[in-house]
Design an enzyme around this catalytic site. Sequence first.
Site, PDB file in Angstrom:
ATOM      1  CE  LYS A  30      69.034  65.084 -12.667  1.00  0.00           C
ATOM      2  NZ  LYS A  30      69.031  66.208 -13.594  1.00  0.00           N
ATOM      3  CB  THR A  34      71.275  68.013 -11.038  1.00  0.00           C
ATOM      4  OG1 THR A  34      70.743  68.329 -12.322  1.00  0.00           O
ATOM      5  CG2 THR A  34      71.342  69.274 -10.187  1.00  0.00           C
ATOM      6  CG  HIS A  57      38.117  64.471  12.663  1.00  0.00           C
ATOM      7  ND1 HIS A  57      38.530  64.288  13.959  1.00  0.00           N
ATOM      8  CD2 HIS A  57      38.688  65.630  12.247  1.00  0.00           C
ATOM      9  CE1 HIS A  57      39.317  65.301  14.311  1.00  0.00           C
ATOM     10  NE2 HIS A  57      39.435  66.125  13.287  1.00  0.00           N
TER      11      HIS A  57
END
Lengths: 306, 306, 306, 306
Positions: D12, D57, D262
């Site tokens: 899970k 799960t 940048h």
Amino acid sequence: MAHVLGQNQYGKAENRIVRVHRGSTRHDIKDLNVSVALSGAFEDVHLAGSNANCLPTDTIKNTVYAFAKRYGIESAEAYGILLARHFVDDTERGVVHRARIRIEEYTWERIRTPDDNARPVGSEEVGHSFVRSGQEVRTSEVVYDGESVQVVSGLKDLVVLNSTDSEFRGYLKDGYTTLREADDRILATQVTARWKYGYTGRGDEAQPPWNRCYTQVRRHLLEAFAGTYSYSLQQTLYAMGTRVLDHRAEVDEVRLELPNRHHFLVDLEPFGLENDNEVYYAADRMYGLIEGTVHREGVVPVIPVA
Amino acid sequence: MAHVLGQNQYGKAENRIVRVHRGSTRHDIKDLNVSVALSGAFEDVHLAGSNANCLPTDTIKNTVYAFAKRYGIESAEAYGILLARHFVDDTERGVVHRARIRIEEYTWERIRTPDDNARPVGSEEVGHSFVRSGQEVRTSEVVYDGESVQVVSGLKDLVVLNSTDSEFRGYLKDGYTTLREADDRILATQVTARWKYGYTGRGDEAQPPWNRCYTQVRRHLLEAFAGTYSYSLQQTLYAMGTRVLDHRAEVDEVRLELPNRHHFLVDLEPFGLENDNEVYYAADRMYGLIEGTVHREGVVPVIPVA
Amino acid sequence: MAHVLGQNQYGKAENRIVRVHRGSTRHDIKDLNVSVALSGAFEDVHLAGSNANCLPTDTIKNTVYAFAKRYGIESAEAYGILLARHFVDDTERGVVHRARIRIEEYTWERIRTPDDNARPVGSEEVGHSFVRSGQEVRTSEVVYDGESVQVVSGLKDLVVLNSTDSEFRGYLKDGYTTLREADDRILATQVTARWKYGYTGRGDEAQPPWNRCYTQVRRHLLEAFAGTYSYSLQQTLYAMGTRVLDHRAEVDEVRLELPNRHHFLVDLEPFGLENDNEVYYAADRMYGLIEGTVHREGVVPVIPVA
Amino acid sequence: MAHVLGQNQYGKAENRIVRVHRGSTRHDIKDLNVSVALSGAFEDVHLAGSNANCLPTDTIKNTVYAFAKRYGIESAEAYGILLARHFVDDTERGVVHRARIRIEEYTWERIRTPDDNARPVGSEEVGHSFVRSGQEVRTSEVVYDGESVQVVSGLKDLVVLNSTDSEFRGYLKDGYTTLREADDRILATQVTARWKYGYTGRGDEAQPPWNRCYTQVRRHLLEAFAGTYSYSLQQTLYAMGTRVLDHRAEVDEVRLELPNRHHFLVDLEPFGLENDNEVYYAADRMYGLIEGTVHREGVVPVIPVA
């Protein structure tokens, strides 16, 4: 000096709902994200800590799901109208004066074999198997104030690109202008469109065919974008708006937001290469943002500026 | 039936700018995201394909950067006022009637040693080293129409949580209500706030101390959230709005959008555990969304509903 | 105790490139996001502050754009192979030992009339007008180490849903199990797939037909998902992987990551409504995450676990 | 040719948990996002459609919440170790061979008055009122295979900037190089760091002080970034990694991913303005991406390359 509670609203936002209509041989699905906002007699909720007039947002959520079962979802607009009318008309003691339902709809296609679009993947499978399609999201907003209904439908995230037939020249110049004129550029944008229907929900007025209208407005937006030689994105915007009004009598106002997704021609000269409108850098930010409304003469536009 | 071009505007959005003010011993930085929208005499741009009145969005971008150098950036609001006035007053032929400048500001702290907040990381380093701080983004919107200025400042993504002193009871019930009353719950929200200043920019009116105002409004929002025993998020919203008006005379309207970030108590009974308001599941969606305006009596609120 | 510089790499990431191939009657476009990572003799760059062996990431970017012009982009994979070989073989002094090129590709369709897919929008327009299509992103990764090439292609964000023919029963239970068995549930997932080609780039080995392979692998993934009665998402995963290996001899390993996008049946009983697998709440989080590799016997799998 | 099931795991993901520790005068909160992945005897789940070895799960999720109550959460690492050991050691029939627990932690500060950091907002309020702080997310990964534990902690989204003391010169040039050397530039990056502890969980080995380690590693990363005159981001990376190893004996490997955010100096010459490293455009994409590992001699690095 006293303070005043001004405009206020509340509701449950982003109710994610998938509605399966189970036919005998195949299923259909609607995949929606529903947000409800209610206005009304909520002064005491804010000022006195009394919740007597506060319909919980949890109840609003329950209603959204229950209505999907009770009435089905033929279109987001029709479903939104049912919800909006319910919150205003059925809530006790007349506490809700106005309901606004916003819905996003995600589109799905049936899974097919890519080699043969006409033949589905076996007769059993196609009935219940789907793949998310398209980039765009269909939107709708229904407002009901106890008297009439206002429906603004739309779409967002429809990304389109013309690789030629676009120029930008003859513009105003001032001391901060360095841009060079372009006689052949890429024109690309991510369309957000909203259009208001003339429908008011009064009397026995029939509802427009919402789903077909959506498909057709989307088509006309695409065709106008593709078919217009562009002198500016503003001019393309106006062409898109008028095309919709020309073809769909149900619509009386169109609002468009068109970010100019800039594609910059890359300078390849230092490497001995000519770049004849072939290689572009697709920039994220900054971007031009062009917005505008086109409406029928005599109609008072209502779609707000973002 | 003729079509009409309604409200329209265009500009360059999301100009990301970092402005370094280089002092002799240390630097200061402003990190902004600037979006410009202009309205004016743009009919021919849309209808006739003539760009004679169209100041390119590229020029708008250049102006944003050039002004940062020419005038510095004391605050987003002061910088936005300069830009807005420029686009309306300085563009030739009076084509721009109205300029709207929206700015997001990202905050940075100087890098310090965590063990000793008072002592910087060596005398040389602290001067030019920064770490992004906080979750929230400071926002501002300046509108200038050739006559007066309107400034709406704000913040978003300020996430706050009270782990007690919040209840929700006595609410309206209907056939779709299943919620159980809560006498001790977590109250959490992600604050979006906008507040309008009384400042109009006419005559020799002095600008408010924008940066100090921001810090103080943020403080009062936090203190009101923390210090209010909450019967509903609506009531907390009203307390937050009034607290700002009570303490900041420059502000005459506050608009708040408060999503209710639900924390659900997890049922641990099946595992033989009591959950005495200790273990919560933090949900993403759906969420309650509470919005409202609080303004001074006699003031006409102008901040639009989202 | 001494410190050691371990694995390191650098490059320019997310070079957004749109390449227009301008035919006489119509254009084709490739829309890519290219990320380059180089490994090699970069110890002195890290340890000594010497950049003598550091090819600037700006140069890497220039090369990406120049190669798009010089060689065109027939497929992301073929283009990636050219780039990878260049960085290793052509950089002076043999400083680059290994180059990895990752590419995301966004797909576009020509704009057509929705009523008649066979008829384009006028003969002039269709040639250069496009709309972004599909949800999924095509991915590819090329690695070249001076001797051989490894190509792992894939896709992500392919969202699929079966509205029936999925169950989950007979699972392991322990003291923390409360889940009830499901004999008819929605199965939905957002497919991330990567597959390795047997191609090594040695000698005069011909490259596979990359674009056709992609289309066919995508087809087989969809067909396996749609055509499999599912006892678990794991079992569906295995069916998807084997289907690809069964049909595409060029592929010898498939890795799948399948988040289980849970759709929970909404309890409508309190409102006197039966919910016969019709109304679902689509949850964002938490979600099951099922991952696995299927490969040919004798092949050593190389696709890393995320 | 037969197909083979290779590496596979499931669990899970993204269990969002807020744990309140309710002291008599004040509360403490832990705000976590917990993902569990289990490997083991799952062949029949994939190949035979048998779920006999499949711990749902949903059960995994329940366990995550129950353990938060049963044992409290002193640190993400200690809590992760308890969970990992449980899934491997306590699941019946020895079906789980390996458990991996990944946790993201979001940090909160107590709400205080901004004017006086030492004085809380009234004695009652401070105890239960919090505001999300910082940009960065604390991460940890615990792996347990039945024999030993491996802990890799980290952080992400820590954004830092030096406004001077950075140059980039003397680099390798080839036919695609156009970059001009920079002797004074902004250096900015969004740090993702992971560091492995020597801790193995065998015998009666004491756990490191996880929370203090985190605070100190973060401090050393910041100090190294701030205190290093930079010839390249690679060199700064190495300085950051070695600084951590120099100061924290518990750590034997550091992996850093540093995107070069940048900041381009804007050319203001066309407007008669000199830009003496004051006004920068902050770019989103493309960006340099610098990655590297620094480890103690004799240690085999294990943190995978992203």
